[in-house]
Design a protein around this motif. Structure first.
Motif, mmCIF file in Angstrom:
data_model
loop_
_atom_site.group_PDB
_atom_site.id
_atom_site.type_symbol
_atom_site.label_atom_id
_atom_site.label_comp_id
_atom_site.label_asym_id
_atom_site.label_seq_id
_atom_site.Cartn_x
_atom_site.Cartn_y
_atom_site.Cartn_z
ATOM 1 N N VAL A 790 0.854 -1.173 0.000
ATOM 2 C CA VAL A 790 0.000 0.000 0.000
ATOM 3 C C VAL A 790 0.897 1.232 0.000
ATOM 4 O O VAL A 790 2.019 1.199 0.530
ATOM 5 C CB VAL A 790 -0.934 -0.027 1.240
ATOM 6 C CG1 VAL A 790 -0.142 0.089 2.519
ATOM 7 C CG2 VAL A 790 -2.013 1.039 1.162
ATOM 8 N N ARG A 791 0.448 2.296 -0.631
ATOM 9 C CA ARG A 791 1.229 3.527 -0.667
ATOM 10 C C ARG A 791 1.440 4.072 0.746
ATOM 11 O O ARG A 791 0.590 3.881 1.638
ATOM 12 C CB ARG A 791 0.484 4.594 -1.487
ATOM 13 C CG ARG A 791 0.556 4.431 -2.990
ATOM 14 C CD ARG A 791 -0.288 5.505 -3.673
ATOM 15 N NE ARG A 791 0.053 6.841 -3.206
ATOM 16 C CZ ARG A 791 0.961 7.635 -3.772
ATOM 17 N NH1 ARG A 791 1.637 7.218 -4.825
ATOM 18 N NH2 ARG A 791 1.202 8.839 -3.277
ATOM 19 N N PRO A 792 2.513 4.820 0.970
ATOM 20 C CA PRO A 792 2.745 5.403 2.295
ATOM 21 C C PRO A 792 1.682 6.400 2.739
ATOM 22 O O PRO A 792 1.525 6.644 3.933
ATOM 23 C CB PRO A 792 4.109 6.090 2.144
ATOM 24 C CG PRO A 792 4.773 5.381 1.020
ATOM 25 C CD PRO A 792 3.674 4.997 0.077
ATOM 26 N N ASP A 793 0.943 6.985 1.785
ATOM 27 C CA ASP A 793 -0.077 7.963 2.151
ATOM 28 C C ASP A 793 -1.485 7.382 2.072
ATOM 29 O O ASP A 793 -2.474 8.126 1.972
ATOM 30 C CB ASP A 793 0.017 9.215 1.271
ATOM 31 C CG ASP A 793 -0.141 8.907 -0.220
ATOM 32 O OD1 ASP A 793 -0.209 7.713 -0.583
ATOM 33 O OD2 ASP A 793 -0.203 9.861 -1.019
ATOM 34 N N VAL A 794 -1.612 6.056 2.137
ATOM 35 C CA VAL A 794 -2.908 5.391 2.014
ATOM 36 C C VAL A 794 -3.143 4.467 3.192
ATOM 37 O O VAL A 794 -2.238 3.766 3.646
ATOM 38 C CB VAL A 794 -2.991 4.593 0.685
ATOM 39 C CG1 VAL A 794 -4.147 3.596 0.701
ATOM 40 C CG2 VAL A 794 -3.142 5.548 -0.492
ATOM 41 N N ALA A 795 -4.375 4.480 3.706
ATOM 42 C CA ALA A 795 -4.857 3.445 4.617
ATOM 43 C C ALA A 795 -5.763 2.539 3.796
ATOM 44 O O ALA A 795 -6.819 2.970 3.332
ATOM 45 C CB ALA A 795 -5.629 4.061 5.786
ATOM 46 N N GLY A 796 -5.331 1.297 3.590
ATOM 47 C CA GLY A 796 -6.038 0.389 2.697
ATOM 48 C C GLY A 796 -7.064 -0.461 3.429
ATOM 49 O O GLY A 796 -6.775 -1.010 4.492
ATOM 50 N N PHE A 797 -8.247 -0.576 2.839
ATOM 51 C CA PHE A 797 -9.341 -1.367 3.416
ATOM 52 C C PHE A 797 -9.774 -2.433 2.422
ATOM 53 O O PHE A 797 -10.648 -2.192 1.586
ATOM 54 C CB PHE A 797 -10.533 -0.468 3.761
ATOM 55 C CG PHE A 797 -10.324 0.445 4.919
ATOM 56 C CD1 PHE A 797 -10.834 0.135 6.170
ATOM 57 C CD2 PHE A 797 -9.623 1.645 4.765
ATOM 58 C CE1 PHE A 797 -10.652 0.994 7.244
ATOM 59 C CE2 PHE A 797 -9.439 2.498 5.822
ATOM 60 C CZ PHE A 797 -9.946 2.175 7.074
ATOM 61 N N PRO A 798 -9.185 -3.630 2.461
ATOM 62 C CA PRO A 798 -9.673 -4.696 1.581
ATOM 63 C C PRO A 798 -11.037 -5.208 2.049
ATOM 64 O O PRO A 798 -11.247 -5.472 3.231
ATOM 65 C CB PRO A 798 -8.611 -5.789 1.723
ATOM 66 C CG PRO A 798 -7.433 -5.125 2.380
ATOM 67 C CD PRO A 798 -8.007 -4.034 3.228
ATOM 68 N N GLY A 799 -11.977 -5.331 1.137
ATOM 69 C CA GLY A 799 -13.275 -5.918 1.448
ATOM 70 C C GLY A 799 -14.213 -4.956 2.157
ATOM 71 O O GLY A 799 -13.895 -3.798 2.423
ATOM 72 N N LEU A 800 -15.410 -5.472 2.475
ATOM 73 C CA LEU A 800 -16.436 -4.682 3.157
ATOM 74 C C LEU A 800 -16.935 -5.471 4.357
ATOM 75 O O LEU A 800 -17.674 -6.443 4.214
ATOM 76 C CB LEU A 800 -17.599 -4.368 2.210
ATOM 77 C CG LEU A 800 -18.706 -3.471 2.764
ATOM 78 C CD1 LEU A 800 -18.155 -2.122 3.201
ATOM 79 C CD2 LEU A 800 -19.812 -3.280 1.729
ATOM 80 N N TYR A 801 -16.529 -5.053 5.545
ATOM 81 C CA TYR A 801 -16.817 -5.799 6.764
ATOM 82 C C TYR A 801 -17.586 -4.911 7.749
ATOM 83 O O TYR A 801 -18.093 -3.868 7.407
ATOM 84 C CB TYR A 801 -15.512 -6.293 7.393
ATOM 85 C CG TYR A 801 -14.709 -7.158 6.466
ATOM 86 C CD1 TYR A 801 -15.078 -8.478 6.241
ATOM 87 C CD2 TYR A 801 -13.582 -6.670 5.787
ATOM 88 C CE1 TYR A 801 -14.355 -9.295 5.386
ATOM 89 C CE2 TYR A 801 -12.854 -7.474 4.925
ATOM 90 C CZ TYR A 801 -13.243 -8.782 4.728
ATOM 91 O OH TYR A 801 -12.528 -9.589 3.885
ATOM 92 N N GLY A 802 -17.665 -5.358 8.987
ATOM 93 C CA GLY A 802 -18.283 -4.563 10.032
ATOM 94 C C GLY A 802 -19.769 -4.781 10.189
ATOM 95 O O GLY A 802 -20.479 -3.899 10.656
ATOM 96 N N LYS A 803 -20.271 -5.961 9.827
ATOM 97 C CA LYS A 803 -21.712 -6.216 9.960
ATOM 98 C C LYS A 803 -22.128 -6.167 11.430
ATOM 99 O O LYS A 803 -21.413 -6.639 12.303
ATOM 100 C CB LYS A 803 -22.059 -7.574 9.359
ATOM 101 C CG LYS A 803 -21.813 -7.646 7.853
ATOM 102 C CD LYS A 803 -22.132 -9.015 7.300
ATOM 103 C CE LYS A 803 -23.622 -9.261 7.222
ATOM 104 N NZ LYS A 803 -24.298 -8.425 6.223
ATOM 105 N N TRP A 804 -23.317 -5.612 11.666
ATOM 106 C CA TRP A 804 -23.775 -5.483 13.048
ATOM 107 C C TRP A 804 -25.199 -5.989 13.257
ATOM 108 O O TRP A 804 -25.712 -5.937 14.367
ATOM 109 C CB TRP A 804 -23.710 -4.016 13.485
ATOM 110 C CG TRP A 804 -24.606 -3.113 12.677
ATOM 111 C CD1 TRP A 804 -25.934 -2.877 12.872
ATOM 112 C CD2 TRP A 804 -24.235 -2.349 11.533
ATOM 113 N NE1 TRP A 804 -26.420 -2.006 11.927
ATOM 114 C CE2 TRP A 804 -25.396 -1.656 11.083
ATOM 115 C CE3 TRP A 804 -23.037 -2.157 10.837
ATOM 116 C CZ2 TRP A 804 -25.387 -0.814 9.982
ATOM 117 C CZ3 TRP A 804 -23.028 -1.314 9.740
ATOM 118 C CH2 TRP A 804 -24.188 -0.649 9.327
#
Length: 887
Positions: A790-804
């Protein structure tokens, strides 16, 4: 699930539906119990290959959280985490409740009904149902926010189709920009993966442009980690190099098949013939301006010409001059991709295109352009996504790599029953055949008007859909003078609480709808807002005709026309039916089934003697049977398809596989019609006092910054970027035990990816629990994975999670929900293509360690189940450890 051992094992051919696509499957069963799911070895959709998601369909069928009977809400309060207090009720009672409300709405104003679904294989039936009821207010949830908004209009303009793909049968150099096409992500996942594997084996070079080293990037020859939201600058700089530094562009293609020779005045409009209003070109042989369809073949692409006392230049000259400002050096500052890398990529692409080369296929000599650029959600999910898509497609048009061997191909613009047309200006018009067209035309575009719909589609005259406007209409209807409000929402196979923007905003919008009806296989986050829940059938229990519509789900290029059905492998639990069967029963109960049948005759379409009689009543199976017979004859109706699963109709002709050399209609490198559309839209909105940005309605593309690029708050120094993973379908499958076992073996799953440099600056390490907070003030918990991917200036989020959703709690560790970070703000909206900008700045800081989550416990619980799957089928993901930006 038990395995009966006293009954014979039988096989049923059907269609997978664990993602948006359709692959042929062979399901083995005993009695009414499915034992195994495999790919159908004879089906050209996937030739026996089946991804992990497809094989895990068995686990989803027997999900213990499945809804088995209608439910009525007992708690009037609605909100995130609020217990609906479900009360089981009978089918008749549930149907009577919904019927009564629908009858009242239809009598007062049918537009008060909204419909949200992402069930692609019954789009025609659902939107026809909505139209027959009298409501234009159907939308597709999250797909309408971020999916192909910036691709579909460009594909329609330049191919006459809804979708596009690279011709992997002949391509030698492919650039993937923000897409993983060919890596079990995107459309036709297994067939494109097969073609990608074969292309790579014969030596096709692959370059991936993406801020994250995705699965596709990890298998590429080169990964270019571009700054998020700057793809248009890269594309335009590459075009500059091709045109001004290398002189590599296909003049014959541009002159014959595009509007590049159309003469353009200083006001940006075409010079037109006085007697016919047709655009003029400069005929070099005759030395004069003529209507485009009266001139010879030697047309000027450069120069300046006086006509009637005014000066005009070819559209291609306009483009040439426009590109001069996009030097590799200026683009390097924007993209953080070195100027020498931009030049090298342009050189490689241009040389690989082999301009002038030909290939003989079945007796036809065709242009061969074995190089192209392919893109999808990544570059388009931004404020100026339409312009970005246009800039990327310009590269293919400059090279002549449009619907020819080796180039980019539209998804079947020419087919067994359809053919594109041409406008009076000589430009391409997609077919209007329902199987091959998605009912929108970005050219000439719709007439701009004030919204009369809750989708606000009237404000987006070239967009394929307008899902992103729904929340604005619900939350602020007074701004647009809408004469009605919503009274009911019907939702199925779509979860906008998870897949659109910050759930708090979505919840506020849903609370504006007095009554919500959900069809659900299990309770998800959006279903928790419903007032009535109908149980839905699993895909292994339902019947669908044409489960691979040609506008996207039949491969472009050479091959066979193959048409599939989805048929029940097993019977559903008592009372449960395909959700559209229930909708058709509601149409009968409410009293508009006759109108529905009349419209279906047109939109399926049906032909004599299989037309539906408005005065009769038909079952779902009978309608499907008539649909199939209307296209394939009496001998190939539903009974035939139940036995065979799919039909190889015939081999594609060369004209169908590579249509561009056989079409006379031109495609636009210059979007003249956008000038007037933008002006009309600007006047409509200004007269109504609506603040509306129309600056992107321009004939040539530019790079323009997202809001994130303009945000200079020093502590918000990372871009949040999401990417898809091959082993999950959005949030739909994130509690499937077999898929989670695969995920447990991949260290990226359910983490936030942080580059080592960024991690060191923050004192973070693998496994640390952090808050990720966006500039909108929203934040999510996450667990850090330090990675060079991942680039140094990026926070990468693979996928779509967090179901509640309550009934899913405890079934899976949640992970971060990326969309929580995203605000709903019309200033972030692409007012051409309706994309809501996914580009946002964030800051990352430590959170209590107790909130950290891992998959280790879940992995141990399901390891035994997953081992068999993993032994038979890889996950399609990869690691690129050791690579770093600039490598």
């Amino acid at each position: 699930m038990s395995e009966p051992d006293t009954q014979a094992t039988t096989e049923v051919r059907s269609t997978c539906y664990m993602c948006y696509n359709a692959c042929g499957i062979v399901a083995r069963k005993q009695g009414n119990t499915v034992l195994r799911i495999d790919g159908d070895p004879d089906n050209p959709q996937n030739y026996g290959r089946l991804c992990a998601k497809g094989r895990a369909g068995l686990q989803s069928l027997y999900d213990p959280d499945r809804v088995l009977q209608p439910l009525r809400r007992g708690n009037p309060e609605k909100g995130i985490g609020v217990d609906p207090q479900w009360q089981p009720i009978g089918w008749d009672e549930a149907l009577e409740i919904v019927t009564g409300r629908l009858q009242a709405i239809r009598a007062e104003d049918p537009r008060q009904l909204m419909g949200c679904m992402f069930d692609a294989h019954v789009y025609t039936q659902f939107f026809t149902w909505m139209a027959a009821f009298g409501s234009p207010n159907g939308f597709a949830g999250g797909a309408g926010f971020y999916c192909g908004n910036g691709l579909h209009p460009i594909s329609a303009l330049t191919h006459g189709t809804f979708f596009l793909e690279p011709d992997l049968d002949h391509c030698n150099f492919l650039v993937l920009v923000g897409t993983q096409n060919g890596f079990v992500v995107n459309h036709l996942p297994m067939l494109m993966a097969k073609k990608m594997t074969e292309a790579r084996a014969r030596g096709m070079r692959l370059v991936v442009v993406d801020p994250i080293c995705t699965s596709a990037a990890s298998h590429a020859d080169q990964w270019i980690p571009i700054r998020p939201g700057t793809d248009a600058a890269l594309a335009l700089a590459m075009a500059n190099v091709l045109v001004h530094e290398l002189g590599i562009y296909d003049t014959a293609f541009l002159a014959r098949y595009t509007n590049a020779p159309y003469l353009v005045g200083e006001d940006g409009h075409y010079a037109r013939a006085a007697d016919s209003d047709r655009p003029l070109v400069w005929d070099v042989g005759q030395g004069r301006a003529l209507a485009f369809d009266e001139a010879g073949v030697d047309l000027a692409l450069d120069g300046s010409f006086e006509i009637g006392g005014r000066t005009f230049v070819p559209a291609f000259r306009k483009l040439r001059e426009h590109l001069r400002t996009y030097t590799p050096e200026s683009a390097a500052v924007i993209t953080d991709v070195a100027a020498e890398t931009i030049r090298a990529l342009a050189v490689a692409l241009g040389e690989a295109a082999q301009i002038g080369a030909t290939i003989e296929i079945e007796g036809h000599e065709l242009p061969l352009r074995p190089a192209c650029v392919n893109w999808y959600r990544g570059p388009c999910a931004h404020r100026h996504g339409f312009l970005t898509g246009f800039a990327l497609q310009l590269l293919n048009m400059l090279l002549g790599a449009i619907d020819v061997p080796g180039g980019t191909l539209g998804s079947n613009p020419v087919g067994p029953w359809w053919q594109p047309g041409a406008s009076g200006e000589g430009l391409l018009l997609p077919t209007d055949h329902p199987l091959a067209h998605q009912a929108f035309d970005p050219y000439p575009g719709r007439v701009p008007k004030l919204p009369a719909t809750l989708t606000g589609i009237e404000l987006f005259p070239v967009a394929p859909y307008a899902s992103t406007f729904i929340y604005e209409a619900l939350l602020h209807p007074e701004r647009y003078g809408l004469p009605y409000g919503p009274q009911m929402l019907v939702v199925c196979r779509s979860n906008p609480m998870m897949s659109t923007i910050n759930p708090g905003v979505v919840a506020a919008a849903l609370r504006k709808v007095p009554f919500i009806v959900a069809f659900a296989f299990k309770i998800d986050e959006t279903t928790e807002f419903a007032d009535i829940v109908f149980p839905d059938a699993h895909y292994l229990e339902r019947l669908d005709g044409f489960s691979n519509a040609p506008y996207e789900f039949i491969a472009a290029g050479p091959g066979d026309w193959n048409f599939m059905i989805r048929q029940p492998v097993v019977d559903p639990p008592a009372g449960i039916r395909h959700w559209m069967e229930v909708m058709f029963e509601l149409a009968h109960r409410v009293g508009f089934s006759g109108d529905l049948y009349t419209m279906l005759n047109h939109w399926l379409p049906l032909t004599e003697p299989w037309l539906l009689d408005p005065g009769q009543r038909y079952g779902w199976g009978e309608i499907t049977d008539r649909w199939l017979q209307s296209h394939f004859g009496a001998e190939r109706g539903l009974a035939w398809f139940r036995e065979h699963g799919f039909l190889l109709y015939r081999k594609k002709t060369v004209e169908e596989a590579y249509p561009r050399p056989f079409l006379t209609a031109r495609i636009p490198i210059y979007l003249e019609h956008l000038i007037d559309l933008g002006a009309r839209l600007g006047k409509v909105t200004a007269d109504a006092g609506i603040a509306w940005d129309v600056s992107d309605y321009q004939p040539l593309p530019d790079w323009k910054p997202c809001h994130a690029h303009l945000d200079e708050r020093a502590d918000y120094d990372l871009y949040a970027v999401n990417c898809k993973v091959a082993y999950h379908t959005f949030s739909l499958t994130t509690d499937n035990p077999l898929l989670n076992e695969i995920e447990a073996r991949h260290e990226f799953g359910r983490h936030v990816l942080i580059n080592p440099r960024a991690a060191q600056a923050r004192g973070l390490a693998d496994g640390d629990s952090v808050w990720v907070e966006s500039t909108a003030g929203y934040r999510v918990h996450a667990v850090v994975k330090v990675s060079n991917c991942v680039r140094p200036d990026v926070a990468g989020f693979p996928g779509l999670y967090g179901k509640w959703a309550g009934r899913l709690r405890g079934r899976t560790d949640t992970g971060p929900h990326f969309n929580t970070l995203l605000p709903y703000d019309l200033a972030r909206l692409d007012t051409v293509a309706t994309t809501m900008d996914m580009c946002i700045k964030v800051r990352v800081y430590p959170a209590p360690a107790a909130r950290a989550t891992t998959l280790s416990g879940l992995g141990r619980k399901v390891r035994a189940l997953g081992r068999a799957l993993l032994g038979a089928q890889g996950s399609g993901s990869g690691d690129c450890a050791g690579r770093s930006p600039g490598a």
